[in-house]
Enzyme design. Sequence first.
Site, PDB file in Angstrom:
ATOM      1  N   GLY A 233       8.655 -12.583   4.399  1.00 52.83           N
ATOM      2  CA  GLY A 233       9.545 -11.717   5.183  1.00 52.83           C
ATOM      3  C   GLY A 233      10.901 -11.519   4.570  1.00 52.83           C
ATOM      4  N   ARG A 269       7.075  -8.723  -0.367  1.00 55.08           N
ATOM      5  CA  ARG A 269       8.045  -7.686  -0.701  1.00 55.08           C
ATOM      6  C   ARG A 269       9.171  -8.184  -1.605  1.00 55.08           C
ATOM      7  NH1 ARG A 269       9.117  -3.727   3.097  1.00 55.08           N
ATOM      8  NH2 ARG A 269       8.259  -5.099   4.671  1.00 55.08           N
ATOM      9  N   TYR A 309       6.897   3.972   9.145  1.00 58.26           N
ATOM     10  CA  TYR A 309       8.020   3.200   9.685  1.00 58.26           C
ATOM     11  C   TYR A 309       9.339   3.973   9.637  1.00 58.26           C
ATOM     12  CZ  TYR A 309       4.707  -0.349   7.941  1.00 58.26           C
ATOM     13  OH  TYR A 309       3.588  -1.080   7.633  1.00 58.26           O
ATOM     14  N   CYS A 337      -1.387  17.754   4.999  1.00 55.00           N
ATOM     15  CA  CYS A 337      -1.201  18.671   6.123  1.00 55.00           C
ATOM     16  C   CYS A 337      -0.724  17.962   7.386  1.00 55.00           C
ATOM     17  CB  CYS A 337      -2.505  19.407   6.384  1.00 55.00           C
ATOM     18  SG  CYS A 337      -3.050  20.250   4.896  1.00 55.00           S
TER      19      CYS A 337
HETATM   20  N1  LLP Z   1       2.828 -13.996   5.301  1.00 60.84           N
HETATM   21  C1  LLP Z   1       2.202 -13.410   6.349  1.00 60.84           C
HETATM   22  C2  LLP Z   1       1.403 -14.234   7.248  1.00 60.84           C
HETATM   23  C3  LLP Z   1       2.324 -12.031   6.545  1.00 60.84           C
HETATM   24  O1  LLP Z   1       1.722 -11.452   7.576  1.00 60.84           O
HETATM   25  C4  LLP Z   1       3.092 -11.260   5.640  1.00 60.84           C
HETATM   26  C5  LLP Z   1       3.228  -9.812   5.804  1.00 60.84           C
HETATM   27  C6  LLP Z   1       3.709 -11.919   4.567  1.00 60.84           C
HETATM   28  C7  LLP Z   1       3.566 -13.293   4.432  1.00 60.84           C
HETATM   29  C8  LLP Z   1       4.534 -11.202   3.541  1.00 60.84           C
HETATM   30  O2  LLP Z   1       5.613 -10.533   4.100  1.00 60.84           O
HETATM   31  P1  LLP Z   1       6.759  -9.939   3.155  1.00 60.84           P
HETATM   32  O3  LLP Z   1       7.361 -11.112   2.410  1.00 60.84           O
HETATM   33  O4  LLP Z   1       6.148  -8.963   2.236  1.00 60.84           O
HETATM   34  O5  LLP Z   1       7.720  -9.309   4.079  1.00 60.84           O
HETATM   35  N2  LLP Z   1       3.439  -2.770   5.587  1.00 60.84           N
HETATM   36  C9  LLP Z   1       4.723  -3.244   6.031  1.00 60.84           C
HETATM   37  C10 LLP Z   1       4.865  -4.754   5.903  1.00 60.84           C
HETATM   38  C11 LLP Z   1       3.779  -5.528   6.611  1.00 60.84           C
HETATM   39  C12 LLP Z   1       3.891  -7.019   6.426  1.00 60.84           C
HETATM   40  C13 LLP Z   1       2.683  -7.715   6.926  1.00 60.84           C
HETATM   41  N3  LLP Z   1       2.700  -9.134   6.752  1.00 60.84           N
HETATM   42  C14 LLP Z   1       5.797  -2.499   5.262  1.00 60.84           C
HETATM   43  O6  LLP Z   1       5.486  -1.662   4.420  1.00 60.84           O
HETATM   44  O7  LLP Z   1       6.977  -2.693   5.524  1.00 60.84           O
END
Ligand code: LLP
Length: 411
Positions: A233, A269, A309, A337
């Site tokens: 996150g 991310r 988003y 489209c």
């Molecule tokens: N761990 C778990 C259990 C997760 O569900 C996620 C992301 C992560 C780690 C990694 O999160 P990050 O470090 O990437 O924030 N499609 C959305 C983001 C969805 C995230 C889902 N879970 C976007 O494009 O913003």
Amino acid sequence: MNGRPDARARRLESLAREHGTPLWVTDGDLVRARLAELRTAFRGLLHEVHYAVKANSGLALLALLAAEGVGFDVVSAGELERCRRVGVDPRRIGFAGAGKTDAELAAALAAGIGLFDVESPAELDRLARLAAERGAVAPYALRLNPDVEAGTHEYVTTGTRRNKFGMPFDAALAALERHRSTAALRFRGFHVHIGSQVTDPARFAAAAAIVAQRIVATRAAGFAVELLDFGGGFAARYDVAPPPIAAVAAAVRPLLEPLHVELLLEPGRFLVAEAGELVTRVIGVKEGQERHFVIVDAAMNDLLRPALYGAWHPVELLAGEEAGRPTVSCDIVGPVCESGDFLAKERLLPRPAPGDLLVIGSAGAYGTSMSSNYNSRPRAAEVLIDRGVARLVRRRETIDDLLATELLPPA
Ligand code: LLP
């Protein structure tokens, strides 16, 4: 940002000529730099990084990260198979996700993965049964739902009581008691993940404080807690730079250090977002009644984040001879489209012309991994630039690829 005829621009132009557009370009050195930054920030506290494969699941990127000693967080049999294809040590794989099927749990047991992040008491019961049937012992963490607001987009908030993820602490403790002597299970600790693109370190601290208290209570109930998977996150830069990762580490360190647990982090991310760009070519421009539309060959099927988003991505015009062009406010839209098919709105750019290249930045996370074939559009190609060498790591899909799975009933 304006187009600059520098080395980077020339390289992107030549890659676009060679491989066509839309084209994803990923910078491997930047991924390594972010990993180093993360490890430095959490030095002394961090046991292992489990890269969240969902953020960008390209095999070449996984191989790069595996070579850096990273473990992996997977959420499906498909992601597990990706890790296996690049030779990841299964003990460095964790399996999270709110709806694991029996078949997926069985595949993960057969692979011998290191950690099951269990999302519900019922899932723990299934895991116990499946492991016992195979004579296996499943190492697991229970995912807690700490009921903490992450201060991010509602769709990527995961740790509140309105979300489907994890379980309340009392349910977790009851499940632990129930399986106190289940030989096919090995309790290792807890998992928590409050959301994605969390920009305020205080939110992580709030989650850490709750989990710390839960760990103390669990130990008091007679269970050894050796591990904490603190999730991911951590924010990347889109429009404004988030606080540095060191600020997140500083916020949670005093809460987590006294626990003496193996700390896992699951960034997606943070490691890859800024390392990825989407290069797209202008098909045409169109004066609407109110907007100046720049129609490009990438679309929401390539990069869904703006549509889904309302995400903001930087846009840059790559052009050598833009001097003298007037600056105009542009909506960058694709050929799909839907009016939701936009990559950016109201961006001031030197008036783009057909044939120009635009670069959509910070597209390395949840870009390729969320792209689709909507409007029967083949998915784009991808180049990885690593240690100065650019390589095609994903060929462009063909229309035959798209149709290959379909069966036409006899006439
Ligand atoms: N761990 C778990 C259990 C997760 O569900 C996620 C992301 C992560 C780690 C990694 O999160 P990050 O470090 O990437 O924030 N499609 C959305 C983001 C969805 C995230 C889902 N879970 C976007 O494009 O913003």
